[in-house]
Scaffold this active site. Structure first.
Site, PDB file in Angstrom:
ATOM      1  N   CYS A 116       0.817  -1.231   0.000  1.00  0.00           N
ATOM      2  CA  CYS A 116       0.000   0.000   0.000  1.00  0.00           C
ATOM      3  C   CYS A 116       0.844   1.273   0.000  1.00  0.00           C
ATOM      4  O   CYS A 116       0.302   2.370  -0.131  1.00  0.00           O
ATOM      5  CB  CYS A 116      -0.968  -0.001   1.175  1.00  0.00           C
ATOM      6  SG  CYS A 116      -2.279  -1.217   0.996  1.00  0.00           S
ATOM      7  N   HIS A 256      -3.281   7.498   2.974  1.00  0.00           N
ATOM      8  CA  HIS A 256      -3.720   6.217   2.419  1.00  0.00           C
ATOM      9  C   HIS A 256      -5.084   5.842   3.000  1.00  0.00           C
ATOM     10  O   HIS A 256      -5.300   5.951   4.214  1.00  0.00           O
ATOM     11  CB  HIS A 256      -2.676   5.148   2.754  1.00  0.00           C
ATOM     12  CG  HIS A 256      -3.086   3.769   2.327  1.00  0.00           C
ATOM     13  ND1 HIS A 256      -3.513   3.487   1.054  1.00  0.00           N
ATOM     14  CD2 HIS A 256      -3.155   2.605   3.027  1.00  0.00           C
ATOM     15  CE1 HIS A 256      -3.812   2.202   0.980  1.00  0.00           C
ATOM     16  NE2 HIS A 256      -3.617   1.648   2.156  1.00  0.00           N
ATOM     17  N   ASN A 286     -10.208   0.376   0.114  1.00  0.00           N
ATOM     18  CA  ASN A 286      -8.747   0.453  -0.005  1.00  0.00           C
ATOM     19  C   ASN A 286      -8.338  -0.042  -1.393  1.00  0.00           C
ATOM     20  O   ASN A 286      -8.405  -1.239  -1.665  1.00  0.00           O
ATOM     21  CB  ASN A 286      -8.103  -0.395   1.100  1.00  0.00           C
ATOM     22  CG  ASN A 286      -6.582  -0.354   1.063  1.00  0.00           C
ATOM     23  OD1 ASN A 286      -5.989   0.169   0.101  1.00  0.00           O
ATOM     24  ND2 ASN A 286      -5.947  -0.907   2.075  1.00  0.00           N
TER      25      ASN A 286
HETATM   26  C1  LIG Z   1      -9.814  -5.613   9.462  1.00  0.00           C
HETATM   27  C2  LIG Z   1     -10.387  -4.594  10.434  1.00  0.00           C
HETATM   28  C3  LIG Z   1     -11.416  -3.714   9.715  1.00  0.00           C
HETATM   29  C4  LIG Z   1     -11.111  -5.344  11.547  1.00  0.00           C
HETATM   30  O1  LIG Z   1     -11.641  -4.424  12.483  1.00  0.00           O
HETATM   31  P1  LIG Z   1     -11.416  -4.642  14.046  1.00  0.00           P
HETATM   32  O2  LIG Z   1     -12.116  -3.542  14.715  1.00  0.00           O
HETATM   33  O3  LIG Z   1      -9.925  -4.772  14.274  1.00  0.00           O
HETATM   34  O4  LIG Z   1     -12.164  -5.966  14.280  1.00  0.00           O
HETATM   35  P2  LIG Z   1     -11.604  -7.343  14.916  1.00  0.00           P
HETATM   36  O5  LIG Z   1     -10.722  -8.026  13.936  1.00  0.00           O
HETATM   37  O6  LIG Z   1     -11.081  -7.019  16.297  1.00  0.00           O
HETATM   38  O7  LIG Z   1     -12.943  -8.115  15.059  1.00  0.00           O
HETATM   39  C5  LIG Z   1     -13.968  -7.747  15.982  1.00  0.00           C
HETATM   40  C6  LIG Z   1     -15.110  -8.728  15.852  1.00  0.00           C
HETATM   41  O8  LIG Z   1     -15.779  -8.526  14.607  1.00  0.00           O
HETATM   42  C7  LIG Z   1     -15.795  -9.730  13.846  1.00  0.00           C
HETATM   43  N1  LIG Z   1     -15.628  -9.416  12.446  1.00  0.00           N
HETATM   44  C8  LIG Z   1     -14.499  -9.383  11.713  1.00  0.00           C
HETATM   45  N2  LIG Z   1     -14.784  -9.027  10.451  1.00  0.00           N
HETATM   46  C9  LIG Z   1     -16.109  -8.829  10.383  1.00  0.00           C
HETATM   47  C10 LIG Z   1     -16.990  -8.450   9.356  1.00  0.00           C
HETATM   48  N3  LIG Z   1     -16.574  -8.187   8.109  1.00  0.00           N
HETATM   49  N4  LIG Z   1     -18.293  -8.326   9.650  1.00  0.00           N
HETATM   50  C11 LIG Z   1     -18.775  -8.582  10.884  1.00  0.00           C
HETATM   51  N5  LIG Z   1     -17.989  -8.953  11.894  1.00  0.00           N
HETATM   52  C12 LIG Z   1     -16.659  -9.084  11.658  1.00  0.00           C
HETATM   53  C13 LIG Z   1     -14.639 -10.547  14.386  1.00  0.00           C
HETATM   54  O9  LIG Z   1     -14.832 -11.924  14.176  1.00  0.00           O
HETATM   55  C14 LIG Z   1     -14.663 -10.182  15.847  1.00  0.00           C
HETATM   56  O10 LIG Z   1     -15.674 -10.924  16.497  1.00  0.00           O
HETATM   57  P3  LIG Z   1     -15.429 -11.496  17.966  1.00  0.00           P
HETATM   58  O11 LIG Z   1     -15.224 -10.282  18.835  1.00  0.00           O
HETATM   59  O12 LIG Z   1     -16.685 -12.250  18.239  1.00  0.00           O
HETATM   60  O13 LIG Z   1     -14.206 -12.359  17.872  1.00  0.00           O
HETATM   61  C15 LIG Z   1      -9.292  -3.701  11.072  1.00  0.00           C
HETATM   62  O14 LIG Z   1      -8.525  -4.469  11.936  1.00  0.00           O
HETATM   63  C16 LIG Z   1      -8.397  -3.067  10.069  1.00  0.00           C
HETATM   64  O15 LIG Z   1      -8.810  -2.187   9.319  1.00  0.00           O
HETATM   65  N6  LIG Z   1      -7.112  -3.440  10.065  1.00  0.00           N
HETATM   66  C17 LIG Z   1      -6.144  -2.856   9.167  1.00  0.00           C
HETATM   67  C18 LIG Z   1      -6.296  -3.498   7.864  1.00  0.00           C
HETATM   68  C19 LIG Z   1      -5.557  -2.792   6.803  1.00  0.00           C
HETATM   69  O16 LIG Z   1      -5.505  -1.600   6.781  1.00  0.00           O
HETATM   70  N7  LIG Z   1      -5.000  -3.572   5.871  1.00  0.00           N
HETATM   71  C20 LIG Z   1      -4.342  -3.055   4.750  1.00  0.00           C
HETATM   72  C21 LIG Z   1      -3.016  -2.530   5.132  1.00  0.00           C
HETATM   73  S1  LIG Z   1      -2.723  -1.064   4.332  1.00  0.00           S
END
Ligand SMILES: CC(C)(COP(=O)(O)OP(=O)(O)OC[C@H]1O[C@@H](n2cnc3c(N)ncnc32)[C@H](O)[C@@H]1OP(=O)(O)O)[C@@H](O)C(=O)NCCC(=O)NCCS
Length: 332
Positions: A116, A256, A286
């Site tokens: 990214c 970004h 993204n």
């Molecule tokens: C992926 C991302 C959106 C997840 O959000 P988060 O707030 O960290 O969520 P978590 O992974 O802690 O998950 C929280 C809960 O939601 C659930 N969950 C995950 N994805 C889900 C979705 N798409 N829909 C509904 N629930 C979801 C998980 O299973 C978890 O449930 P639990 O508490 O029962 O275990 C976030 O971590 C993120 O944006 N990370 C960076 C990713 C990124 O930028 N990648 C590219 C690099 S440039």
């Protein structure tokens, strides 16, 4: 003679027509619009659906858009850099094909990959070539067909990414406008947290790798989120400090678009109010290498000559950084 700086003098972009809304994703995986919106800020993303079309299709369209908008003669372009994580094929370089297709017959071209951060690192490369005095017109394109490497059964990744492309032209400037400073970082610790396991030299493709879905992006979202928040905020703060920029001096944050919460955390750290933060993540998700030029293209009419822009990005690897750039023109 004044010192030569490298300025952005034109922008262009392209996104595919097909809109994949959060509602559509609800039919594919166990998720919902409310969760995606509140956790990421994304409402919809664009997907390149047509069979046989890859990243080059997006890149060519974005470059052609720039050429038309700025009335550039493609024969005058010296170099084409394609920032991408999803080349058409592992070999040959996609940028080479793109350069030929847009009529940049006097240019040489290649691809640049830093996940990214590809476009941000590409800005550094393009600017250095301009500052050397050796080249006069460099086309930097950021394009990714993320849908080609996303598993639409994995709710932790498929909600985030979309397809798109943007392009900028770098040219020499003698008024002191353009790229002023950069602070680029990387750390190999990241390769365990965001990766495509198979298809490279460690794990070449096999029946087994396909069956076990190892050709798709996998990420530990929480860990990536943590590194992204601190990484992007740290470098943005650092580049402002070492250029003696206060929050009042900064006109725009061009960050970004990975997650709205990461963008907000970066803006908060440097004390920037919402009106100065360019955001289009709700429309495109993204798009990896395309997020920064898509912002410039969407907001071009608001950018004024002399404005101070802080670019910031974070990506797999890990790779991250910030660039301080003075905008060089008013849109006619
Ligand atoms: C992926 C991302 C959106 C997840 O959000 P988060 O707030 O960290 O969520 P978590 O992974 O802690 O998950 C929280 C809960 O939601 C659930 N969950 C995950 N994805 C889900 C979705 N798409 N829909 C509904 N629930 C979801 C998980 O299973 C978890 O449930 P639990 O508490 O029962 O275990 C976030 O971590 C993120 O944006 N990370 C960076 C990713 C990124 O930028 N990648 C590219 C690099 S440039």
């Amino acid at each position: 003679m004044n010192k030569i700086t490298a300025a952005i003098t034109a922008v262009g972009s392209y996104v595919p027509d097909f809109v994949m809304s959060n509602k559509v994703l609800e039919t594919l995986v166990d998720t919902n619009d409310e969760w995606i919106t509140s956790r990421t800020g994304i409402k919809e993303r664009r997907i390149l659906k047509e069979e046989g079309q890859g990243t080059s299709y997006l890149a060519i369209k974005a470059a052609q858009n720039l050429i038309e908008r700025a009335n550039i003669d493609p024969n005058e372009i010296d170099m084409v850099i394609l920032a991408t994580t999803t080349p058409d094929m592992p070999v040959a370089a996609t940028g080479v094909y793109v350069a030929s297709q847009i009529g940049a017959t006097n240019a040489f071209a290649y691809d640049l990959q830093a996940a990214c951060s590809s476009f941000l690192f590409g800005m550094s490369t393009a600017a250095a070539h301009i500052q050397s005095g050796r080249y006069k017109k460099i086309l930097l394109i950021g394009a990714d067909k993320m849908s080609s490497i996303i598993d639409y059964t994995d709710r932790s990744t498929c909600i985030i990414f979309g397809d798109g492309a943007g392009a900028v032209l770098f040219e020499p400037n003698e008024e002191g406008l353009g790229l002023q400073d950069e602070f680029l970082r990387s750390d190999g610790v990241g390769r365990d947290f965001l990766k495509i396991e198979a298809g490279g030299s460690i794990m070449p493709p096999s029946e087994e790798t396909v069956k076990s879905r190892k050709h798709f992006v996998q990420q530990d979202g929480k860990t990536v989120f943590k590194y992204a928040v601190s990484g992007m905020a740290d470098v943005s703060e650092k580049i402002m400090q070492r250029n003696n920029l206060t929050k009042e001096d900064v006109n725009w944050l061009v960050a970004h678009q990975a997650n709205r919460r990461i963008i907000d955390a970066t803006a908060n750290r440097i004390g920037l109010e919402q009106e100065k933060v360019l955001v289009n993540i709700h429309r495109y998700g993204n798009t990896t290498s395309a997020t920064l030029p898509l912002l410039l293209s969407d907001f071009e009419s608001q950018l004024k000559k002399g404005d101070n822009l802080i670019f910031a990005a974070f990506g797999g690897g890990f790779t991250w950084g910030a660039i301080y750039l003075k905008w060089a023109y008013n849109k006619q």
